[in-house]
Design an enzyme around this catalytic site. Structure first.
Site, mmCIF file in Angstrom:
data_model
loop_
_atom_site.group_PDB
_atom_site.id
_atom_site.type_symbol
_atom_site.label_atom_id
_atom_site.label_comp_id
_atom_site.label_asym_id
_atom_site.label_seq_id
_atom_site.Cartn_x
_atom_site.Cartn_y
_atom_site.Cartn_z
ATOM 1 N N ASN A 81 -11.475 -2.858 1.388
ATOM 2 C CA ASN A 81 -12.006 -1.838 0.481
ATOM 3 C C ASN A 81 -12.286 -2.387 -0.904
ATOM 4 O OD1 ASN A 81 -11.580 0.176 2.507
ATOM 5 N ND2 ASN A 81 -9.406 -0.050 2.050
ATOM 6 N N LYS A 135 -2.367 -13.308 2.400
ATOM 7 C CA LYS A 135 -2.521 -12.250 3.415
ATOM 8 C C LYS A 135 -3.921 -12.278 3.988
ATOM 9 C CE LYS A 135 -1.706 -7.346 4.287
ATOM 10 N NZ LYS A 135 -1.089 -6.114 3.770
ATOM 11 N N ASN A 174 2.125 -7.648 -3.988
ATOM 12 C CA ASN A 174 0.790 -7.905 -3.465
ATOM 13 C C ASN A 174 -0.188 -7.915 -4.640
ATOM 14 O OD1 ASN A 174 -1.912 -6.685 -2.311
ATOM 15 N ND2 ASN A 174 -0.806 -7.401 -0.515
ATOM 16 N N CYS A 190 -8.433 -7.300 1.498
ATOM 17 C CA CYS A 190 -8.555 -5.843 1.474
ATOM 18 C C CYS A 190 -10.000 -5.460 1.741
ATOM 19 C CB CYS A 190 -8.115 -5.290 0.120
ATOM 20 S SG CYS A 190 -8.390 -3.522 0.024
ATOM 21 N N THR A 218 -1.343 -9.097 9.635
ATOM 22 C CA THR A 218 -2.664 -9.055 9.041
ATOM 23 C C THR A 218 -2.849 -7.802 8.173
ATOM 24 O OG1 THR A 218 -3.702 -7.670 10.761
ATOM 25 C CG2 THR A 218 -3.652 -10.018 11.178
ATOM 26 N N GLY A 225 0.807 -1.212 0.000
ATOM 27 C CA GLY A 225 0.000 0.000 0.000
ATOM 28 C C GLY A 225 0.839 1.260 0.000
ATOM 29 N N GLY A 253 0.388 -2.390 13.278
ATOM 30 C CA GLY A 253 0.733 -1.586 14.447
ATOM 31 C C GLY A 253 2.170 -1.662 14.908
ATOM 32 N N ASN A 289 -3.651 -11.224 -2.013
ATOM 33 C CA ASN A 289 -4.419 -10.364 -1.127
ATOM 34 C C ASN A 289 -5.899 -10.684 -1.296
ATOM 35 O OD1 ASN A 289 -5.606 -8.318 0.281
ATOM 36 N ND2 ASN A 289 -4.734 -6.652 -0.919
ATOM 37 N N GLY A 302 -2.466 0.596 12.249
ATOM 38 C CA GLY A 302 -1.675 1.278 13.268
ATOM 39 C C GLY A 302 -1.902 0.705 14.658
HETATM 40 C C1 LIG Z 1 -3.146 3.759 2.899
HETATM 41 C C2 LIG Z 1 -3.009 2.278 2.992
HETATM 42 C C3 LIG Z 1 -3.087 1.499 1.847
HETATM 43 C C4 LIG Z 1 -2.954 0.101 1.931
HETATM 44 N N1 LIG Z 1 -3.027 -0.650 0.780
HETATM 45 C C5 LIG Z 1 -2.884 -1.994 0.862
HETATM 46 C C6 LIG Z 1 -2.916 -2.805 -0.310
HETATM 47 O O1 LIG Z 1 -2.999 -2.298 -1.431
HETATM 48 N N2 LIG Z 1 -2.826 -4.155 -0.166
HETATM 49 C C7 LIG Z 1 -2.691 -4.745 1.068
HETATM 50 O O2 LIG Z 1 -2.604 -5.971 1.170
HETATM 51 N N3 LIG Z 1 -2.628 -4.002 2.192
HETATM 52 C C8 LIG Z 1 -2.722 -2.659 2.114
HETATM 53 N N4 LIG Z 1 -2.663 -1.908 3.265
HETATM 54 C C9 LIG Z 1 -2.519 -2.605 4.568
HETATM 55 C C10 LIG Z 1 -1.084 -2.658 5.045
HETATM 56 O O3 LIG Z 1 -0.280 -3.393 4.139
HETATM 57 C C11 LIG Z 1 -1.016 -3.315 6.441
HETATM 58 O O4 LIG Z 1 -1.456 -4.653 6.357
HETATM 59 C C12 LIG Z 1 -1.863 -2.590 7.468
HETATM 60 O O5 LIG Z 1 -1.829 -1.194 7.268
HETATM 61 C C13 LIG Z 1 -1.389 -2.868 8.906
HETATM 62 O O6 LIG Z 1 -0.064 -2.416 9.111
HETATM 63 P P1 LIG Z 1 0.286 -1.017 9.838
HETATM 64 O O7 LIG Z 1 -0.506 -0.983 11.112
HETATM 65 O O8 LIG Z 1 1.762 -1.050 10.062
HETATM 66 O O9 LIG Z 1 -0.112 0.059 8.896
HETATM 67 C C14 LIG Z 1 -2.766 -0.516 3.204
HETATM 68 C C15 LIG Z 1 -2.670 0.281 4.346
HETATM 69 C C16 LIG Z 1 -2.782 1.653 4.262
HETATM 70 C C17 LIG Z 1 -2.676 2.477 5.531
#
Ligand SMILES: Cc1cc2nc3c(=O)[nH]c(=O)nc-3n(C[C@H](O)[C@H](O)[C@H](O)COP(=O)(O)O)c2cc1C
Length: 351
Positions: free
Chosen positions: A182, A213, A144, A180, A241, A68, A291, A177, A264
């Site tokens: 979204n 994932k 991914n 997601c 996750t 991401g 996080g 993946n 986070g």
């Molecule tokens: C803005 C944003 C975009 C993300 N896009 C993807 C994505 O395209 N594919 C995916 O598997 N995870 C995506 N994630 C999830 C992150 O890879 C990660 O699993 C999740 O944010 C938890 O980690 P963190 O708490 O360190 O951010 C995205 C997260 C954020 C914040």
């Protein structure tokens, strides 16, 4: 006070996605320049105790960038120069996608969190695949792979396969993946038959090392189903996750009511629990994500069974020295607890 303390207020005065665009642009501008080499000298921690071998790949340290952040595979080199031991690019879909209308990324500052509903905006597999083939990063680069928005469940396996075939040459490992929150119909993607069909299509196309994932919102039986697929298709790893659609009662920020996936700090403990749950049940490397914002947090996931960790949200709050801080801190924690290496500490808290 470090340099990021000075520019954080400026970045935080802008919408989250605009700030991300600026940071990403600076990283892009550094690619292949003396600035990149200077970053590498400043941020890379070289120590053999940090090295991890997982799914036949060598990682100089266990701290990676989560999917991401670099959706279009534009900055794996600069991210490696910031000291990260690997980068997962994407999510990539078969066709280019613009994603949801903006704003679609929100800081929850009081909570150390982000909510996003980007909707898998990316340049598409053809463009990203070509770009990836030209990437020369000194660390493993994972890709991914996600489902295109308009593709229905029955066509999902072919859709994933198309993307894999375009990015195959440039990736060191591949992450399916299916989690997601979204992407339309994602719940459906996580049922056993759908996951099996997608994984089978990717395996038929030769995808390896292949990881899956998972969502932190999956009920236990669904996680068990996913792990059955890991065993059946001999997948090489599990990423735990993705973001959560839950909203813990502890959230204080105004933006907590936004729709999307929460990442986070508030996700940390649940993600660590899931790492442990998975590590107790399958014998393949687990990539712990959710996080992680400090050496202690990375270490907790490693002790819970993660061979590697990843982060995204903390990078927004802590800035460019984070990978170095985590790697240096990990070395201290290993020493404190008498481990010879990160690999030695993996799963130390498991029975
Ligand atoms: C803005 C944003 C975009 C993300 N896009 C993807 C994505 O395209 N594919 C995916 O598997 N995870 C995506 N994630 C999830 C992150 O890879 C990660 O699993 C999740 O944010 C938890 O980690 P963190 O708490 O360190 O951010 C995205 C997260 C954020 C914040």
């Amino acid at each position: 006070m470090n340099g990021y303390d000075l520019i954080r207020p400026l970045l935080f005065s802008l919408p989250a996605e605009t700030a991300h665009g600026i940071v990403h642009g600076l990283l892009r501008a550094s690619d292949g320049t003396p600035v990149e080499s200077a970053m590498a000298r400043r941020y890379r921690v070289r120590d053999p105790r940090l090295a991890v071998e997982a799914f036949d790949r060598e990682f100089p340290n266990p701290v990676g960038v989560a999917a991401g952040f670099d959706k279009n595979a534009e900055v794996p080199g600069p991210l490696a120069a910031l000291g990260f031991g690997f980068v997962e690019v994407g999510g990539v879909t078969a066709e280019p996608q613009t994603g949801n209308p903006r704003p679609r990324m929100f800081r929850l500052r009081e909570d150390g969190a982000i909510i996003n509903r980007m909707g898998l905006n990316n340049d598409g597999a053809d463009v990203v695949g070509e770009r990836l083939a030209g990437v020369d990063a000194p660390v493993p680069v994972g890709v991914n792979v996600a489902k295109s928005e308009h593709v229905g469940g029955a066509d999902a396996p072919a859709d994933y396969r198309y993307t894999y075939e375009r990015v195959a040459e440039g990736g060191d490992f591949f992450v399916v993946n299916v989690s997601c929150p979204n992407s339309q119909g994602f719940e459906e993607l996580q049922n056993r038959e759908s996951m099996a069909a997608i994984v089978e299509a990717l395996r038929d196309a030769g995808a390896a090392p292949l990881l899956i994932k998972l969502s932190p919102d999956l009920p236990e039986p669904a996680v068990e189903d996913a792990l059955a697929i890991v065993r059946e298709y001999e997948l090489e790893g599990v990423v735990a996750t993705n973001t959560t659609t839950e909203r813990p009662a502890s959230l204080r920020s105004e933006n907590r009511a936004e729709t999307g996936g929460l990442s986070g700090k508030p996700l940390e403990d649940e993600a660590t629990r899931m790492v442990r749950f998975v590590a107790e049940r399958v014998d393949v490397p687990v990539v712990g994500v959710g996080g992680v914002s400090s050496a202690e947090g990375a270490y907790r996931k490693i002790r819970a069974g993660a061979s590697l960790v990843q982060l995204y949200t903390a990078l927004v709050y802590e800035g460019p020295s984070l990978a170095r801080e985590i790697n240096e801190g990990l070395l201290e924690l290993l020493e404190r607890d008498g481990f010879d290496s990160v690999e030695d500490a993996v799963g130390a808290d498991l029975e």
